[in-house]
Design an enzyme around this catalytic site. Structure first.
Site, PDB file in Angstrom:
ATOM      1  CD  GLN A  12     -25.268 -90.860  96.444  1.00 33.91           C
ATOM      2  OE1 GLN A  12     -24.994 -92.025  96.170  1.00 33.91           O
ATOM      3  NE2 GLN A  12     -25.361 -89.913  95.531  1.00 33.91           N
ATOM      4  CG  HIS A  35     -21.273 -90.952  97.953  1.00 30.78           C
ATOM      5  ND1 HIS A  35     -21.536 -89.628  98.203  1.00 30.78           N
ATOM      6  CD2 HIS A  35     -21.530 -91.130  96.635  1.00 30.78           C
ATOM      7  CE1 HIS A  35     -21.938 -89.035  97.087  1.00 30.78           C
ATOM      8  NE2 HIS A  35     -21.941 -89.927  96.119  1.00 30.78           N
ATOM      9  CB  CYS A  48     -22.406 -86.659  92.520  1.00 25.15           C
ATOM     10  SG  CYS A  48     -22.935 -87.323  94.098  1.00 25.15           S
ATOM     11  CG  LEU A  49     -27.868 -89.595  91.359  1.00 29.55           C
ATOM     12  CD1 LEU A  49     -28.281 -90.978  91.840  1.00 29.55           C
ATOM     13  CD2 LEU A  49     -28.879 -89.064  90.344  1.00 29.55           C
ATOM     14  N   GLY A 104     -25.385 -95.744  90.298  1.00 27.19           N
ATOM     15  CA  GLY A 104     -24.859 -96.168  91.588  1.00 27.19           C
ATOM     16  C   GLY A 104     -25.456 -95.300  92.676  1.00 27.19           C
ATOM     17  CG  HIS A 133     -18.947 -91.337  92.664  1.00 24.99           C
ATOM     18  ND1 HIS A 133     -18.772 -90.135  92.013  1.00 24.99           N
ATOM     19  CD2 HIS A 133     -20.076 -91.203  93.404  1.00 24.99           C
ATOM     20  CE1 HIS A 133     -19.748 -89.306  92.363  1.00 24.99           C
ATOM     21  NE2 HIS A 133     -20.559 -89.934  93.199  1.00 24.99           N
ATOM     22  CD  GLU A 134     -22.074 -94.805  94.240  1.00 25.54           C
ATOM     23  OE1 GLU A 134     -22.435 -94.219  95.279  1.00 25.54           O
ATOM     24  OE2 GLU A 134     -22.410 -94.397  93.115  1.00 25.54           O
TER      25      GLU A 134
END
Ligand code: ZN
Length: 177
Positions: free
Chosen positions: A51, A152, A106-107, A46, A148-149
């Site tokens: 990001q 963000h 998380c990236l 995702g 999670h997204e």
């Protein structure tokens, strides 16, 4: 299409509330294509626009459930066909009353994982990349990825919600989002 650099903490864009998308023109289409490329290259399951440094309410998710026939057999995990979701201006509607706790990474927070309590099931309302109203239901891991997204887009990171955070070696990191 192009892979864009992934923004990591402490970049302030990750802490901003992202703006709503109002036009579905070529810039948005390019952003979405690039986000898909970037997510696949990472690899991740995702990605939210902040990001890649763009403070707009756009998310992409690509996730395939584990093949149920292989679950618990010890055979390396194989994913059944992944499904790609693109949601513009996503909103959480009708959250479930039940929650579950699981590990996520998380990236944008490389080298860490954490245990986070999430709703078990969610309904997401928003728009397709062309501006068509869309609605989808997700449960389990997929529901976790969407939450999670969405976080963000509101400047929230999983480390804010985690009951416990620990260091992980990059190569052992779980699916990141
Ligand atoms: Zn993330």
């Amino acid at each position: 299409m192009a892979v864009r650099p992934i923004v990591t903490v402490p970049d302030p864009v990750l802490r901003k509330k992202a703006r709503k998308v109002s036009t579905y023109g070529p810039d948005l289409q390019r952003l979405i294509d690039d986000m898909i490329d970037t997510m696949r290259q990472a690899p991740g399951v995702g990605l939210a626009a902040p990001q890649v440094g763009v403070s707009q309410r756009v998310i992409v998710v690509e996730y395939g459930e584990e093949d149920p026939q292989q679950a618990g057999t010890g055979i390396p995990k194989r994913k059944v066909a992944s499904k790609l979701y693109v949601v513009v201006n996503p909103e959480l509607v009708r959250p479930s009353q039940t929650t579950e706790t699981g590990a996520e990474g998380c990236l944008s927070v490389p080298g860490y994982a954490g245990e986070v309590e999430r709703l078990t099931q969610v309904t997401i309302r928003g728009f397709s990349r062309r501006g068509t109203p869309t609605r989808l239901r997700a449960r389990g891991w997929l529901a976790r990825i969407f939450q999670h997204e969405l976080d963000h887009l509101n400047g929230v990171l999983f480390t804010d919600r985690a009951s416990r955070v620990w260091r992980v070696e990059p190569e052992t990191e779980a699916e990141r989002v």
